[in-house]
Motif scaffolding. Structure first.
Motif, PDB file in Angstrom:
ATOM      1  N   VAL A 122      31.919  56.488  54.408  1.00  0.00           N
ATOM      2  CA  VAL A 122      33.265  55.659  54.545  1.00  0.00           C
ATOM      3  C   VAL A 122      34.351  56.777  53.845  1.00  0.00           C
ATOM      4  CG1 VAL A 122      34.818  53.725  54.145  1.00  0.00           C
ATOM      5  CG2 VAL A 122      32.200  53.332  54.506  1.00  0.00           C
ATOM      6  N   LYS A 123      35.137  57.180  54.609  1.00  0.00           N
ATOM      7  CA  LYS A 123      36.339  58.076  54.046  1.00  0.00           C
ATOM      8  C   LYS A 123      37.223  57.188  53.046  1.00  0.00           C
ATOM      9  CE  LYS A 123      39.569  61.572  55.523  1.00  0.00           C
ATOM     10  NZ  LYS A 123      40.908  61.017  55.410  1.00  0.00           N
ATOM     11  N   GLY A 124      37.354  57.797  51.960  1.00  0.00           N
ATOM     12  CA  GLY A 124      38.592  57.009  51.014  1.00  0.00           C
ATOM     13  C   GLY A 124      37.815  55.767  50.148  1.00  0.00           C
ATOM     14  N   TYR A 125      36.564  55.763  50.291  1.00  0.00           N
ATOM     15  CA  TYR A 125      35.703  55.016  49.288  1.00  0.00           C
ATOM     16  C   TYR A 125      35.044  55.920  48.013  1.00  0.00           C
ATOM     17  CZ  TYR A 125      32.399  51.177  47.735  1.00  0.00           C
ATOM     18  OH  TYR A 125      31.716  50.322  47.082  1.00  0.00           O
ATOM     19  N   GLY A 144      44.341  53.940  51.201  1.00  0.00           N
ATOM     20  CA  GLY A 144      43.664  54.680  51.921  1.00  0.00           C
ATOM     21  C   GLY A 144      42.534  54.957  50.979  1.00  0.00           C
ATOM     22  N   THR A 145      42.614  54.563  49.550  1.00  0.00           N
ATOM     23  CA  THR A 145      41.678  54.803  48.590  1.00  0.00           C
ATOM     24  C   THR A 145      41.355  53.657  47.730  1.00  0.00           C
ATOM     25  OG1 THR A 145      42.541  57.052  48.572  1.00  0.00           O
ATOM     26  CG2 THR A 145      41.108  56.493  46.996  1.00  0.00           C
ATOM     27  N   VAL A 146      39.948  53.456  47.867  1.00  0.00           N
ATOM     28  CA  VAL A 146      39.382  52.413  46.982  1.00  0.00           C
ATOM     29  C   VAL A 146      38.570  52.958  45.935  1.00  0.00           C
ATOM     30  CG1 VAL A 146      38.203  50.126  47.142  1.00  0.00           C
ATOM     31  CG2 VAL A 146      39.844  50.504  48.801  1.00  0.00           C
ATOM     32  N   VAL A 147      38.383  52.624  44.893  1.00  0.00           N
ATOM     33  CA  VAL A 147      37.553  52.925  43.893  1.00  0.00           C
ATOM     34  C   VAL A 147      36.775  51.766  43.532  1.00  0.00           C
ATOM     35  CG1 VAL A 147      37.162  53.985  41.454  1.00  0.00           C
ATOM     36  CG2 VAL A 147      39.067  54.919  42.914  1.00  0.00           C
ATOM     37  N   ASN A 148      35.484  51.798  43.444  1.00  0.00           N
ATOM     38  CA  ASN A 148      34.813  50.561  43.072  1.00  0.00           C
ATOM     39  C   ASN A 148      34.363  50.984  41.789  1.00  0.00           C
ATOM     40  OD1 ASN A 148      32.800  48.629  42.499  1.00  0.00           O
ATOM     41  ND2 ASN A 148      31.528  48.889  44.503  1.00  0.00           N
ATOM     42  N   ALA A 149      34.860  50.548  40.863  1.00  0.00           N
ATOM     43  CA  ALA A 149      34.465  50.685  39.190  1.00  0.00           C
ATOM     44  C   ALA A 149      34.194  49.181  38.526  1.00  0.00           C
ATOM     45  CB  ALA A 149      35.599  51.131  38.578  1.00  0.00           C
ATOM     46  N   GLU A 201      38.661  50.905  59.001  1.00  0.00           N
ATOM     47  CA  GLU A 201      38.703  51.278  60.582  1.00  0.00           C
ATOM     48  C   GLU A 201      38.655  52.897  60.770  1.00  0.00           C
ATOM     49  OE1 GLU A 201      42.779  50.117  61.323  1.00  0.00           O
ATOM     50  OE2 GLU A 201      42.479  48.242  60.453  1.00  0.00           O
ATOM     51  N   ASN A 202      37.759  53.229  61.779  1.00  0.00           N
ATOM     52  CA  ASN A 202      37.567  54.554  62.112  1.00  0.00           C
ATOM     53  C   ASN A 202      36.981  55.186  61.084  1.00  0.00           C
ATOM     54  OD1 ASN A 202      38.594  53.894  64.813  1.00  0.00           O
ATOM     55  ND2 ASN A 202      40.471  54.727  64.116  1.00  0.00           N
ATOM     56  N   GLY A 203      35.993  54.512  60.156  1.00  0.00           N
ATOM     57  CA  GLY A 203      35.310  55.164  59.190  1.00  0.00           C
ATOM     58  C   GLY A 203      36.046  55.240  57.908  1.00  0.00           C
ATOM     59  N   ALA A 204      37.163  54.892  57.818  1.00  0.00           N
ATOM     60  CA  ALA A 204      38.032  55.137  56.846  1.00  0.00           C
ATOM     61  C   ALA A 204      38.653  53.804  56.119  1.00  0.00           C
ATOM     62  CB  ALA A 204      39.118  56.068  57.004  1.00  0.00           C
ATOM     63  N   GLY A 243      30.116  48.252  53.876  1.00  0.00           N
ATOM     64  CA  GLY A 243      28.763  48.329  54.623  1.00  0.00           C
ATOM     65  C   GLY A 243      28.003  49.533  53.959  1.00  0.00           C
ATOM     66  N   VAL A 244      28.262  49.735  52.722  1.00  0.00           N
ATOM     67  CA  VAL A 244      27.498  50.773  51.960  1.00  0.00           C
ATOM     68  C   VAL A 244      26.462  50.097  51.035  1.00  0.00           C
ATOM     69  CG1 VAL A 244      27.354  52.717  50.272  1.00  0.00           C
ATOM     70  CG2 VAL A 244      29.188  52.608  51.935  1.00  0.00           C
TER      71      VAL A 244
END
Ligand code: PYC
Length: 403
Positions: free
Chosen positions: A342-345, A217-222, A200-203, A235-236
């Protein structure tokens, strides 16, 4: 009694909380190491979620080779830090990781390959990594069973000798990190599949799983194999193509092979574990796929190539084969850090065929990114935006497989 119970268990099970400070997707070495180093920094509102069991992806499906003899200055510095962490990791995690540093030999069978090894040896030496080119006699001294005769289809001309290289017990590393992270307060959630991520709103604001929604507020793609799928949820797009990589293990033999042997010409790598088995791998499958089935053609070529180097192994039986998924980037280097969109990604992906050896430093750096919001200089070269800036880190030719 309570003490005995606490000592013997590995990690606890938990109900899923409705919110965490950090959600790490992927309970492999990278995700668990990130969780552990976050917890060491005092950040413990951390959940590690995985669609299957702990270590069920690439971390349980690799050949567990540890080395730092890369080609680029960026790669050499990065993997060297990982080797240094591995050297004291068993003591730090209080877990027997069966890490042996009996050296790593990359064989060259052509003049061009010898020149490539010289470049790597020079770059390694300049950056303080122990690596040098040696001739057939010294190769034979280090690996007496190897065929250095001129009769071979591809006679061995030289090798890059990297004494700190070695092998480790990969499951033990994963379990050691999981147990240590658990003891520091991290929650590990197997069988928890990510089905969507809200932005939402870029985060990043929430993660949808088969067990419920988690606010964060933070997601790590590992993840490995599925990193592009997860990334699409925010969306990345990632410049990654996924290929299977196969390996096999033989029956146990008496110890006869100390160093890891790698041949880029034969696309073969072979090592003997402390249990006596030979672990043997080849190149990635030449097509993109999500299949983790092993194949007869792989078995045939791996066996034939092994016998070219070690004719004495012709009676040895193969116990099992497996395949893992490798996320290949265009420059054969990983993608780590925050993304502009995306903030927090945060990404810790694109580990191709080299993710296990990078697990400790990958996790440590990812934890630093999450904790500080800054990109440590060691991983700046591996940011996603390098594909836009045209500042690639070409590591192809740093291994026997696509690398
Ligand atoms: O980079 O050492 C390596 C490696 C071995 C198998 C796959 N990658």
């Amino acid at each position: 009694m309570l003490q005995l119970f606490r000592k013997s268990r590995m990690w606890r099970t938990h109900d899923l909380s409705p919110s965490y400070d950090v959600v790490i997707i992927g309970a492999g070495i990278h995700g668990l190491a990130t969780a552990y180093y976050l917890a060491r920094r005092g950040i413990t509102g951390v959940a590690v979620v995985d669609r299957w069991y702990v270590g069920s992806g690439g971390s349980g499906r690799n050949t567990a080779i540890i080395r730092a003899n890369y080609r680029t200055p960026e790669g050499i510095a990065f993997y060297d830090e990982s080797v240094k962490i591995y050297e004291q990791l068993g003591a730090e995690l209080d877990y027997n990781l069966l890490f042996t540093q009996h050296g790593h030999l990359t064989l060259a069978h052509t003049d061009t390959a010898v020149n490539g090894l010289r470049v790597r040896a020079e770059n390694n030496t300049l950056l303080g990594v122990d690596s040098r080119v040696i001739g057939p006699d010294e190769i034979k001294r280090l690996a007496p069973a190897i065929d250095i005769s001129k009769k071979a289809r591809y006679p061995i001309q030289a090798a890059l000798y990297h004494p700190p290289g070695g092998i480790i017990r990969h499951d033990a590393v994963v379990w050691g990190y999981a147990r240590a992270a658990d003891r520091l307060g991290v929650q590990i959630h197997p069988l928890t599949e990510v089905q969507g991520i809200d932005v939402e709103n870029g985060a990043v604001t929430a993660v949808h799983t088969n067990r419920g929604v988690i606010r964060t507020g933070t997601v790590v793609n590992a993840t490995a194999g599925w990193c592009s799928t997860i990334s699409k949820m925010v969306g990345v797009d990632l410049p990654i193509v996924t290929h299977p990589l196969q390996a096999l293990v033989t029956e146990p033999l008496k110890p006869f092979l100390d160093p890891v042997i790698v041949s880029a010409t034969l696309h073969l790598y072979i090592n003997q574990t402390d249990r006596g088995e030979l672990v043997i791998g080849e190149e990635i499958n030449p097509y993109s796929s999500y299949s983790s089935k092993s194949t007869l053609p792989f078995l045939e070529t791996a066996a034939a190539h092994t016998l070219e180097l070690f004719p004495c192994l012709k009676e040895v039986r193969v116990l099992r084969q497996w395949a893992g998924l490798c996320d290949m980037t265009p420059d054969f280097s990983p993608i780590i850090g925050m993304v502009d969109q995306v903030k927090g990604y945060v990404l810790d992906v694109g580990w191709g065929t080299y993710g296990f050896k990078a697990g400790p430093i990958g996790g440590k750096m990812t934890a630093e990114v999450v904790a500080t919001g800054k990109t440590p200089p060691l991983i700046h070269p591996f940011r996603l935006s390098r594909f836009r800036d045209d500042t690639l880190v070409g590591e192809k030719a740093a291994a026997a497989v696509s690398h």
